[in-house]
Design a protein around this motif. Sequence first.
Motif, short mmCIF file in Angstrom:
data_model
loop_
_atom_site.label_atom_id
_atom_site.label_comp_id
_atom_site.label_asym_id
_atom_site.label_seq_id
_atom_site.Cartn_x
_atom_site.Cartn_y
_atom_site.Cartn_z
N LYS A 84 0.83 -1.20 0.00
CA LYS A 84 0.00 0.00 0.00
C LYS A 84 0.87 1.26 0.00
N THR A 85 2.01 1.17 0.69
CA THR A 85 2.93 2.31 0.74
C THR A 85 3.36 2.73 -0.67
N THR A 86 3.68 1.71 -1.47
CA THR A 86 4.09 1.99 -2.84
C THR A 86 2.94 2.62 -3.63
N LEU A 87 1.75 2.07 -3.45
CA LEU A 87 0.58 2.63 -4.16
C LEU A 87 0.37 4.09 -3.81
N TYR A 88 0.42 4.39 -2.50
CA TYR A 88 0.20 5.77 -2.05
C TYR A 88 1.29 6.71 -2.56
N LYS A 89 2.51 6.15 -2.72
CA LYS A 89 3.61 6.99 -3.20
C LYS A 89 3.32 7.45 -4.64
N TRP A 90 2.80 6.52 -5.43
CA TRP A 90 2.52 6.86 -6.83
C TRP A 90 1.20 7.60 -7.02
N TRP A 91 0.20 7.16 -6.25
CA TRP A 91 -1.15 7.73 -6.41
C TRP A 91 -1.66 8.14 -5.04
N PRO A 92 -1.50 9.39 -4.69
CA PRO A 92 -1.82 9.82 -3.32
C PRO A 92 -3.31 9.81 -2.98
N SER A 93 -4.18 9.59 -3.97
CA SER A 93 -5.62 9.56 -3.67
C SER A 93 -6.32 8.50 -4.53
N THR A 94 -7.50 8.09 -4.09
CA THR A 94 -8.27 7.12 -4.86
C THR A 94 -8.57 7.68 -6.26
N GLY A 95 -8.84 8.98 -6.31
CA GLY A 95 -9.13 9.62 -7.60
C GLY A 95 -7.97 9.47 -8.58
N ALA A 96 -6.77 9.75 -8.11
CA ALA A 96 -5.59 9.65 -8.96
C ALA A 96 -5.38 8.20 -9.42
N LEU A 97 -5.53 7.27 -8.48
CA LEU A 97 -5.38 5.85 -8.80
C LEU A 97 -6.41 5.43 -9.85
N ALA A 98 -7.65 5.84 -9.63
CA ALA A 98 -8.73 5.49 -10.56
C ALA A 98 -8.48 6.08 -11.94
N LEU A 99 -8.09 7.33 -11.99
CA LEU A 99 -7.95 8.01 -13.28
C LEU A 99 -6.84 7.42 -14.13
N GLU A 100 -5.69 7.14 -13.50
CA GLU A 100 -4.60 6.58 -14.30
C GLU A 100 -4.92 5.13 -14.69
N GLY A 101 -5.52 4.39 -13.76
CA GLY A 101 -5.91 3.01 -14.09
C GLY A 101 -6.94 2.98 -15.21
N TYR A 102 -7.89 3.89 -15.13
CA TYR A 102 -8.93 3.94 -16.15
C TYR A 102 -8.35 4.32 -17.51
N PHE A 103 -7.50 5.33 -17.53
CA PHE A 103 -6.90 5.77 -18.79
C PHE A 103 -6.25 4.58 -19.50
N HIS A 104 -5.46 3.81 -18.74
CA HIS A 104 -4.76 2.67 -19.35
C HIS A 104 -5.73 1.58 -19.79
N SER A 105 -6.77 1.37 -18.98
CA SER A 105 -7.68 0.25 -19.29
C SER A 105 -8.51 0.51 -20.54
N VAL A 106 -8.73 1.77 -20.91
CA VAL A 106 -9.56 2.05 -22.09
C VAL A 106 -8.75 2.51 -23.29
N GLU A 107 -7.43 2.55 -23.13
CA GLU A 107 -6.58 3.08 -24.20
C GLU A 107 -6.79 2.32 -25.51
N VAL A 108 -6.85 1.02 -25.43
CA VAL A 108 -7.00 0.21 -26.66
C VAL A 108 -8.40 0.39 -27.24
N THR A 109 -9.43 0.31 -26.38
CA THR A 109 -10.82 0.46 -26.82
C THR A 109 -11.03 1.79 -27.53
N LEU A 110 -10.36 2.83 -27.04
CA LEU A 110 -10.58 4.17 -27.58
C LEU A 110 -9.55 4.57 -28.64
#
Lengths: 209, 209
Positions: B62-88
Amino acid sequence: MSTSTSGTPNPSPDGAVRRGRGRRPAEDVRADALHTVGKILLHEGLTGLTFERVARQAGVSKTTLYKWWPSTGALALEGYFHSVEVTLTFPDTGDIRADITTQLGSFVTLMTTTPAGRLLTELIGQSQTDQDLAIDYRRLYSSHRRQIAADRFTIAQKTGQIRAGVDVRVLVDQLWGAVYHRLLIPDEPVTEAFAIALVNNLFDGITPR
Amino acid sequence: MSTSTSGTPNPSPDGAVRRGRGRRPAEDVRADALHTVGKILLHEGLTGLTFERVARQAGVSKTTLYKWWPSTGALALEGYFHSVEVTLTFPDTGDIRADITTQLGSFVTLMTTTPAGRLLTELIGQSQTDQDLAIDYRRLYSSHRRQIAADRFTIAQKTGQIRAGVDVRVLVDQLWGAVYHRLLIPDEPVTEAFAIALVNNLFDGITPR
């Protein structure tokens, strides 16, 4: 809260029309309340709006306010709709493109130079997770504004200024909706030039003619 | 949390590539975390996303996750961007109108048949009153998507498929922005026919040719 004003004007000794004691007709009370709400919203935005304050300033009981508008959102939306109705009126020069350009320019000015922009984006924002507010937003504000714009395009379509076959409801999203998009996700600014580009792109098309 | 997998694959006796013990390279860990986030979001939306769960499923502390993405919003947004990159991804047939129609159709399908639509409208909604989330939304998601679309239109403009003088950034608001408008204020439905009408109106123009 106060019944010191009445719907029956009494001429005062100095000739000015004054109101005596008594019950005002409901439609007057309603209009006063909406007027008060509109003034508060366009000067201070949503933060300044409370039932307490509207009751005091409009001389209406809180019970009456709650009866008509069961939530701050409903009160704000109907007050806002009335307060901007004149500003957002479509001129009628007979030239749809000129009329839309003028109205869209007024809309952009309203959104960017008064608390109206922040008010609407906050209400739209809240309505993503508040189903009652979402319904009120559409019922008391957006569906009416959409209809007014669509009606205008329909008239222009009948006179041949808009191609037959164009679904006029879609135009609302490509003009005002595009402005809302930038207001809600401000990657790019909302300017007069943007409004003009929206109209030009849509009316002329973006492919070479 | 776990260091049981490594960036160094060891062939197992049955020929499959297996990972031994050791530290994985940061970019692998990051990719695994984003992949996990994307899977959660596209199946369950924002409600299923917690740092706890991503840490467990991706084998990341979790420490590593928080270091890269300090909030749930940031984690969600970057994860979402990558997950739809191919579809879009924009197809490249050489015909801008065909490519935009295809991509806009995929976007509409993604928004209306997966939790992606609700995810984005909730994040946009929250970002109206959460300034950090608003900045993250643009930085980690919308500015990139805008740029990809604008780049595509710029290429088409250079080959003469889009009129010179058209500000390609405005087109993003009149296509995808128009879809977001209906997602956020659902007075009218988001359908394939709507997507096609958006393209037709914008490419052909709404006045008689």
